[in-house]
Write a protein that holds these residues in place. Sequence first.
Motif, mmCIF file in Angstrom:
data_model
loop_
_atom_site.group_PDB
_atom_site.id
_atom_site.type_symbol
_atom_site.label_atom_id
_atom_site.label_comp_id
_atom_site.label_asym_id
_atom_site.label_seq_id
_atom_site.Cartn_x
_atom_site.Cartn_y
_atom_site.Cartn_z
ATOM 1 N N ASP A 466 0.800 -1.236 0.000
ATOM 2 C CA ASP A 466 0.000 0.000 0.000
ATOM 3 C C ASP A 466 0.834 1.289 0.000
ATOM 4 N N VAL A 467 2.137 1.176 -0.148
ATOM 5 C CA VAL A 467 2.980 2.377 -0.165
ATOM 6 C C VAL A 467 3.562 2.554 -1.573
ATOM 7 N N PRO A 468 3.416 3.748 -2.157
ATOM 8 C CA PRO A 468 4.024 3.979 -3.470
ATOM 9 C C PRO A 468 5.547 3.842 -3.402
ATOM 10 N N VAL A 469 6.095 3.145 -4.396
ATOM 11 C CA VAL A 469 7.540 2.916 -4.444
ATOM 12 C C VAL A 469 8.035 3.186 -5.863
ATOM 13 N N VAL A 470 9.170 3.885 -5.952
ATOM 14 C CA VAL A 470 9.824 4.076 -7.238
ATOM 15 C C VAL A 470 11.198 3.411 -7.171
ATOM 16 N N VAL A 471 11.506 2.627 -8.180
ATOM 17 C CA VAL A 471 12.824 1.998 -8.264
ATOM 18 C C VAL A 471 13.482 2.483 -9.546
ATOM 19 N N GLU A 472 14.667 3.032 -9.406
ATOM 20 C CA GLU A 472 15.408 3.452 -10.604
ATOM 21 C C GLU A 472 16.595 2.532 -10.790
ATOM 22 N N GLN A 473 16.639 1.913 -11.948
ATOM 23 C CA GLN A 473 17.728 0.991 -12.250
ATOM 24 C C GLN A 473 18.574 1.621 -13.359
ATOM 25 N N THR A 474 19.802 1.981 -13.006
ATOM 26 C CA THR A 474 20.687 2.639 -13.955
ATOM 27 C C THR A 474 21.781 1.667 -14.344
ATOM 28 N N SER A 475 21.929 1.433 -15.628
ATOM 29 C CA SER A 475 22.983 0.507 -16.045
ATOM 30 C C SER A 475 23.186 0.568 -17.549
ATOM 31 N N ASP A 476 24.318 0.064 -17.978
ATOM 32 C CA ASP A 476 24.538 -0.198 -19.392
ATOM 33 C C ASP A 476 24.581 -1.704 -19.627
ATOM 34 N N TYR A 477 24.050 -2.445 -18.684
ATOM 35 C CA TYR A 477 23.903 -3.887 -18.818
ATOM 36 C C TYR A 477 23.045 -4.172 -20.055
ATOM 37 N N PRO A 478 23.346 -5.120 -20.901
ATOM 38 C CA PRO A 478 24.334 -6.198 -20.801
ATOM 39 C C PRO A 478 25.712 -5.843 -21.363
ATOM 40 N N PHE A 479 25.888 -4.581 -21.778
ATOM 41 C CA PHE A 479 27.176 -4.196 -22.371
ATOM 42 C C PHE A 479 28.229 -3.976 -21.287
ATOM 43 N N ARG A 480 27.763 -3.688 -20.080
ATOM 44 C CA ARG A 480 28.626 -3.542 -18.909
ATOM 45 C C ARG A 480 28.048 -4.429 -17.809
ATOM 46 N N GLN A 481 28.824 -4.607 -16.740
ATOM 47 C CA GLN A 481 28.423 -5.618 -15.748
ATOM 48 C C GLN A 481 28.010 -5.023 -14.405
ATOM 49 N N SER A 482 27.955 -3.695 -14.309
ATOM 50 C CA SER A 482 27.554 -3.138 -13.019
ATOM 51 C C SER A 482 26.206 -2.428 -13.139
ATOM 52 N N VAL A 483 25.464 -2.494 -12.050
ATOM 53 C CA VAL A 483 24.095 -1.979 -12.029
ATOM 54 C C VAL A 483 23.913 -1.184 -10.745
ATOM 55 N N ASN A 484 23.242 -0.051 -10.861
ATOM 56 C CA ASN A 484 22.943 0.758 -9.693
ATOM 57 C C ASN A 484 21.422 0.859 -9.553
ATOM 58 N N GLY A 615 26.178 -2.818 -35.524
ATOM 59 C CA GLY A 615 27.469 -3.443 -35.780
ATOM 60 C C GLY A 615 28.595 -2.449 -35.973
ATOM 61 N N ALA A 616 28.268 -1.218 -36.406
ATOM 62 C CA ALA A 616 29.306 -0.216 -36.657
ATOM 63 C C ALA A 616 29.925 0.305 -35.365
ATOM 64 N N THR A 617 29.201 0.192 -34.263
ATOM 65 C CA THR A 617 29.704 0.708 -32.984
ATOM 66 C C THR A 617 29.577 -0.361 -31.897
ATOM 67 N N PRO A 618 30.360 -1.427 -32.019
ATOM 68 C CA PRO A 618 30.229 -2.497 -31.011
ATOM 69 C C PRO A 618 30.661 -2.006 -29.630
ATOM 70 N N ALA A 619 29.821 -2.237 -28.635
ATOM 71 C CA ALA A 619 30.093 -1.728 -27.288
ATOM 72 C C ALA A 619 31.129 -2.570 -26.552
ATOM 73 N N VAL A 620 31.303 -3.802 -26.994
ATOM 74 C CA VAL A 620 32.309 -4.692 -26.410
ATOM 75 C C VAL A 620 32.907 -5.512 -27.546
ATOM 76 N N GLN A 621 34.187 -5.809 -27.445
ATOM 77 C CA GLN A 621 34.819 -6.692 -28.429
ATOM 78 C C GLN A 621 35.684 -7.718 -27.712
ATOM 79 N N LEU A 622 35.822 -8.857 -28.340
ATOM 80 C CA LEU A 622 36.747 -9.879 -27.852
ATOM 81 C C LEU A 622 37.823 -10.072 -28.912
ATOM 82 N N ALA A 623 39.073 -9.986 -28.500
ATOM 83 C CA ALA A 623 40.167 -10.310 -29.414
ATOM 84 C C ALA A 623 40.563 -11.757 -29.153
ATOM 85 N N VAL A 624 40.538 -12.576 -30.198
ATOM 86 C CA VAL A 624 40.893 -13.996 -30.076
ATOM 87 C C VAL A 624 41.806 -14.364 -31.243
ATOM 88 N N GLN A 625 42.186 -15.615 -31.318
ATOM 89 C CA GLN A 625 42.978 -16.082 -32.446
ATOM 90 C C GLN A 625 42.283 -17.249 -33.120
#
Length: 676
Positions: A466-484, A615-625
């Motif tokens: 019965d109490v109004p609640v606001v939750v703000e979730q700030t993140s760049d997930y899944p491109f980054r791994q931290s969430v506030n 695809g032109a601006t990949p937020a994460v890349q993996l360098a492999v061989q």
Amino acid sequence: MPPHFSKSRRSFLQGVTVAAAMSAMTFVPREAAATSNAKAQAGRAGQAPPFPQAPLMQQPFALLPTGSIKATGWLRRQLEIQANGLGGHLDEFWPIVGPESGWLGGKGESWEDGPYFLDGLVPLAWQLDSAPLKAKAMRFIDWTLDHPWRNGMFGPRSNDDWWPRMVMLKVLTQYHELTGDARVMPLMTRYFHYQLQALPARPLSDWGRMRWQDELVSVLWLYQRTQDAKLLQLVQLLKQQGYDWQAMFARFPFTEKTDAEALRKKAGNSDAFMQDLGLQVHGVNNAQALKASPVWSVVSGSGSDREAIQHQLHMLDTYHGLPNGMFSADEHLAGRSPSQGTELCTVVETMFSLQVALAITGDAALGDRLERIAFNALPAALSDDMWSHQYNQQPNQVECSLHSRPWTTDGPESNLFGLEPNFRCCTANFHQGWPKFANSVWMATADQGLAAMSYSPCTVTTVVRDVPVVVEQTSDYPFRQSVNITVTPQQALRFPLRLRMPGWSKDTRISVNGESVTAAQGFTTIERTWAPGDTIEVTFGADVAFERGFNGALSFSRGALVYALPIKENWLLWRKRGLTNDWQIYPGSRWNLGMHADTPITVSEHPIGDKPFAGATPAVQLAVQGQYVPDWKATDGSADPIPAKAEPASDEAAQSITLTPYAGAKLRIAAFPSLS
Ligand SMILES: [Zn+2]
């Protein structure tokens, strides 16, 4: 509704539509839009959702009423791209959902496409608070609500199929949550009463028989609001007439690619049996069927019904699983080769099934699956600007052309990017993907708390105890791994807050106002008195994971993102299609690389672009061989099956290569031959 009222509102809305076309996607504040719906009462958005009550079985979570979660950050941009692409303009040039639509009382298409389009347009329009988009949706909604049949049926007179109405019911439940429109529940009640007496003589058949569980969701939605006992009779009748998916998966006969030849063989000489088998092995049907047993468990009270989705997923993964989180279904289930395709309708329907099943089962792993599909398979099938889409996507997609493919039964246009490649269903149906995902990021819990199901950026406005609640979730997930996460109840309030723990995360770190909390498996529960402005920091530990697939092929993921080798793309205009185009894409670079499982890997992060998955601006890349495998070639524009024993080129050294998020690479390799 009095006719004069209906008319005046309609002409007002026509004015809005014209103005919308002139000002091209100007977003008008909510107040201005609200006046366009004089019949609207307050919606349930921002309220606590109802949970099933006896005689129904309790469930651990419930989706918040549509409109309670507003996307922010990259997720909001994704929705805006959709609105500025086909999502907001399809009706302007595609006659199937144009002014002649049967769902507007016209003589045009009167089956599933109008409701499909609305199933995404309604939540999108309200997500963005866009008056022009709301006006577009309201034309269909008003016609539907104002023109019921005398006997309780609704929808176009020219079509009495139960199936498209199952889709429209999903639309109406969302619309009611958003607006509280007083016309919705009486129309649904009359329709369900009509169906209860009409079904014995005119039973579910074809698509409606295979997809009865989608109607069940809407019947239970209404029952929770009206406790109308007749609705419990209707759910029994739907179950009785509907296809028994649980029994089919118990004996699962479709363990191989099931093309027309295989179907004919299984069916003997019976055309009727072949048609029935075709429905059982159909990709979209299987996607929708994932919710069948969990939803039925709410009625039956059976734990084994509730858990049956696990076996369904296990069978689909074992025999048809692909690295993008989906199962192959290039019309029919197609085996594990990454050169097989998956239809876009199958992607979005799997997502919706997982959202419903996650709430009912409380199985955190279904959330992992939902994210893998939402962040990989969904955006992969859409061009970056969302003006074109594919019918079938391949994990290993080395060419999108008119070449004949190894699909089970689909046509040669199926993996072009365009307006309606192969068939028009996905053109109308894909719109539900992003808006409904945004609506499932947080859920309510049965013990009167809240749960984070995904970590995409959003703001949740709801009521807890019965109490109004606001939750703000700030993140760049899944491109980054931290969430506030910031929790702001109107006053200090004790309640449990659950965080879904992705199965891939190692050493998840959680803190509340700077004090660390021990992470659990599945869900971490934090029960405390929350004061306005309390913050939760979550950091996931995402290692690069290797997965083995078809013929031992290697795939790479990190967190919720799957990675692929991008192939240089040459987009070739095939034909103009009104406001959009049909495109072929030809490869401009070599792709036949094999990989060692112990390849060294470096992760690099880059800015997230305006178009988050481009695809032109990949937020994460993996360098492999990797090393070229000269014997691995393409036939008719599709990569040949992954060789079980791949031999690298003897005259070329290992190459440094860069992998990017799967969705941005419209030509790609996502499953690599494993080098011995
Ligand atoms: Zn489709």
